[in-house]
Design a protein around this motif. Sequence first.
Motif, PDB file in Angstrom:
ATOM      1  N   MET A   1       0.758  -1.205   0.118  1.00 12.13           N
ATOM      2  CA  MET A   1      -0.090   0.249   0.007  1.00 12.13           C
ATOM      3  C   MET A   1       0.882   1.169   0.028  1.00 12.13           C
ATOM      4  N   GLU A   2       0.566   2.207  -0.902  1.00 10.55           N
ATOM      5  CA  GLU A   2       1.353   3.392  -1.137  1.00 10.55           C
ATOM      6  C   GLU A   2       1.224   4.414   0.277  1.00 10.55           C
ATOM      7  N   PRO A   3       2.337   4.804   0.863  1.00 12.36           N
ATOM      8  CA  PRO A   3       2.086   5.589   2.016  1.00 12.36           C
ATOM      9  C   PRO A   3       1.647   6.829   1.650  1.00 12.36           C
ATOM     10  N   LEU A   4       0.877   7.561   2.702  1.00  6.76           N
ATOM     11  CA  LEU A   4       0.002   8.656   2.417  1.00  6.76           C
ATOM     12  C   LEU A   4       1.221   9.924   2.362  1.00  6.76           C
ATOM     13  N   ILE A   5       2.414   9.826   2.970  1.00  4.79           N
ATOM     14  CA  ILE A   5       3.335  10.554   3.058  1.00  4.79           C
ATOM     15  C   ILE A   5       4.716   9.907   2.779  1.00  4.79           C
ATOM     16  N   SER A   6       5.479  10.479   1.994  1.00  3.81           N
ATOM     17  CA  SER A   6       6.750   9.622   1.758  1.00  3.81           C
ATOM     18  C   SER A   6       7.834  10.829   1.527  1.00  3.81           C
ATOM     19  N   ILE A   7       8.923  10.808   2.472  1.00  7.03           N
ATOM     20  CA  ILE A   7       9.743  11.752   2.453  1.00  7.03           C
ATOM     21  C   ILE A   7      11.175  11.318   2.481  1.00  7.03           C
ATOM     22  N   LYS A   8      11.907  11.509   1.419  1.00  2.00           N
ATOM     23  CA  LYS A   8      13.266  10.769   1.181  1.00  2.00           C
ATOM     24  C   LYS A   8      14.380  11.941   1.194  1.00  2.00           C
ATOM     25  N   ASP A   9      15.375  11.632   2.183  1.00  2.00           N
ATOM     26  CA  ASP A   9      16.639  12.216   2.182  1.00  2.00           C
ATOM     27  C   ASP A   9      16.354  13.623   2.102  1.00  2.00           C
ATOM     28  N   MET A  10      15.375  14.188   2.867  1.00  2.00           N
ATOM     29  CA  MET A  10      15.149  15.545   2.900  1.00  2.00           C
ATOM     30  C   MET A  10      16.071  16.283   3.835  1.00  2.00           C
ATOM     31  N   ILE A  31       4.635   7.846   6.389  1.00  2.00           N
ATOM     32  CA  ILE A  31       3.450   7.688   7.216  1.00  2.00           C
ATOM     33  C   ILE A  31       2.223   7.308   6.434  1.00  2.00           C
ATOM     34  N   HIS A  32       1.579   6.226   6.923  1.00  2.00           N
ATOM     35  CA  HIS A  32       0.662   5.576   6.078  1.00  2.00           C
ATOM     36  C   HIS A  32      -0.774   6.216   6.543  1.00  2.00           C
ATOM     37  N   GLU A  33      -1.904   6.005   5.641  1.00  2.62           N
ATOM     38  CA  GLU A  33      -3.161   6.613   6.163  1.00  2.62           C
ATOM     39  C   GLU A  33      -3.457   5.852   7.261  1.00  2.62           C
ATOM     40  N   GLY A  34      -4.107   6.908   8.073  1.00  2.83           N
ATOM     41  CA  GLY A  34      -4.865   6.409   9.176  1.00  2.83           C
ATOM     42  C   GLY A  34      -3.979   6.280  10.593  1.00  2.83           C
ATOM     43  N   GLU A  35      -2.634   6.548  10.429  1.00  4.62           N
ATOM     44  CA  GLU A  35      -1.697   6.471  11.621  1.00  4.62           C
ATOM     45  C   GLU A  35      -1.951   7.785  12.465  1.00  4.62           C
ATOM     46  N   PHE A  36      -1.484   7.525  13.866  1.00  5.40           N
ATOM     47  CA  PHE A  36      -1.478   8.612  14.631  1.00  5.40           C
ATOM     48  C   PHE A  36       0.041   8.516  15.214  1.00  5.40           C
ATOM     49  N   PHE A  66       6.507  13.416  -1.174  1.00  9.37           N
ATOM     50  CA  PHE A  66       5.215  13.020  -1.825  1.00  9.37           C
ATOM     51  C   PHE A  66       4.214  12.923  -0.951  1.00  9.37           C
ATOM     52  N   LEU A  67       3.183  13.541  -1.155  1.00  2.73           N
ATOM     53  CA  LEU A  67       1.803  13.565  -0.301  1.00  2.73           C
ATOM     54  C   LEU A  67       0.808  12.996  -1.343  1.00  2.73           C
ATOM     55  N   HIS A  68       0.323  11.827  -0.962  1.00  2.77           N
ATOM     56  CA  HIS A  68      -0.993  11.202  -2.039  1.00  2.77           C
ATOM     57  C   HIS A  68      -0.297  10.901  -3.207  1.00  2.77           C
ATOM     58  N   GLY A  69       0.979  10.591  -3.380  1.00  6.93           N
ATOM     59  CA  GLY A  69       1.514  10.432  -4.766  1.00  6.93           C
ATOM     60  C   GLY A  69       1.853  11.446  -5.418  1.00  6.93           C
ATOM     61  N   LYS A  70       1.763  12.594  -4.893  1.00  6.47           N
ATOM     62  CA  LYS A  70       2.256  13.861  -5.838  1.00  6.47           C
ATOM     63  C   LYS A  70       3.427  14.385  -5.040  1.00  6.47           C
ATOM     64  N   ASP A  71       4.329  14.791  -5.864  1.00 10.98           N
ATOM     65  CA  ASP A  71       5.681  15.443  -5.424  1.00 10.98           C
ATOM     66  C   ASP A  71       5.365  16.885  -5.173  1.00 10.98           C
ATOM     67  N   HIS A 191      -8.501  10.001  15.013  1.00 11.21           N
ATOM     68  CA  HIS A 191      -7.584   8.844  14.505  1.00 11.21           C
ATOM     69  C   HIS A 191      -8.564   7.521  14.448  1.00 11.21           C
ATOM     70  N   LYS A 192      -9.251   7.089  15.327  1.00 12.93           N
ATOM     71  CA  LYS A 192     -10.055   5.913  15.353  1.00 12.93           C
ATOM     72  C   LYS A 192     -11.121   6.026  14.057  1.00 12.93           C
ATOM     73  N   SER A 193     -11.450   7.114  13.712  1.00 12.32           N
ATOM     74  CA  SER A 193     -12.540   7.392  12.489  1.00 12.32           C
ATOM     75  C   SER A 193     -11.751   7.359  11.510  1.00 12.32           C
ATOM     76  N   GLY A 194     -10.442   7.027  11.337  1.00 17.36           N
ATOM     77  CA  GLY A 194      -9.789   6.966   9.954  1.00 17.36           C
ATOM     78  C   GLY A 194      -8.963   7.851   9.466  1.00 17.36           C
ATOM     79  N   ARG A 195      -9.035   9.071  10.331  1.00 17.76           N
ATOM     80  CA  ARG A 195      -8.172  10.269  10.039  1.00 17.76           C
ATOM     81  C   ARG A 195      -6.652  10.016  10.234  1.00 17.76           C
ATOM     82  N   THR A 196      -5.693  10.568   9.523  1.00 16.04           N
ATOM     83  CA  THR A 196      -4.153  10.528   9.834  1.00 16.04           C
ATOM     84  C   THR A 196      -4.105  11.679  10.692  1.00 16.04           C
ATOM     85  N   VAL A 197      -3.670  11.456  12.051  1.00 14.83           N
ATOM     86  CA  VAL A 197      -3.250  12.572  12.847  1.00 14.83           C
ATOM     87  C   VAL A 197      -1.788  12.538  13.304  1.00 14.83           C
ATOM     88  N   ILE A 198      -1.045  13.792  12.785  1.00 17.84           N
ATOM     89  CA  ILE A 198       0.376  13.878  13.137  1.00 17.84           C
ATOM     90  C   ILE A 198       0.363  15.167  14.240  1.00 17.84           C
TER      91      ILE A 198
END
Length: 233
Positions: A1-10, A31-36, A66-71, A191-198
């Motif tokens: 499953m593609e991560p919601l947030i993907s940060i590489k060598d920032m 960070i994947h969708e639905g994480e707390f 990348f956020l939702h697959g967009k750079d 979070h329990k309702s499915g949101r990604t909370v950071i």
Amino acid sequence: MEPLISIKDMHKIYNPGENEVRALDGVSLEIHEGEFVAIIGHSGSGKSTLMNMIGCLDTPTSGSYFLHGKDVSRMTDNELSDVRNQEIGFIFQGFNLIANLDAIGNVELPLIYRGIDRKTRRAAAKQALIKVGLEKRMTHKPSEMSGGQQQRVAVARAIAASPPVILADEPTGNLDSKSTKEIMQILEGLHKSGRTVIIITHDNEIAEQVKRVIYIRDGRIEQDYLNEEKQGE
């Protein structure tokens, strides 16, 4: 499953050259969708810079995001503004409410920028305020509410448009212990309702209440671990 947030060598470097400051120094995380998640660190650790990157408030010196697959690390200011408006609900330590607007007016404001019609946005704002337990305070202005109630308005404003990411910067920093507990319960409920909370914080007690902790120091991720006590919940 593609991560919601993907940060590489920032990397984020201020004042490049002799007096440069490496606010972020090779950060990579997913960070994947639905994480707390809590991103924790002391003042000057780089956590606020990382929050600005995740929230599309700033762009990195190098590396990708990348956020939702967009750079988003290569986007223009206008494009980033659209992403912030559509993808991220912000909760700030200082509430950032408009003093002359009542609670429902404050919650409606970002929905106006989204071009949502009056009837739809009014219904969404009411529903968000009910979710945070302020159904009896909708017409109160910030000066007529406690700090905890003001922060609940800020939470309602962040969730009214159902953004996939809730980004909370020290959301309990200005609150007493009772209000802190209430806000954390609301965030956990989201979070329990499915949101990604950071949550961005320096407070270990807050970090103990989430499912994953990312500890940042000197611009680098020092630890990234699951909070075992919260995994079954």
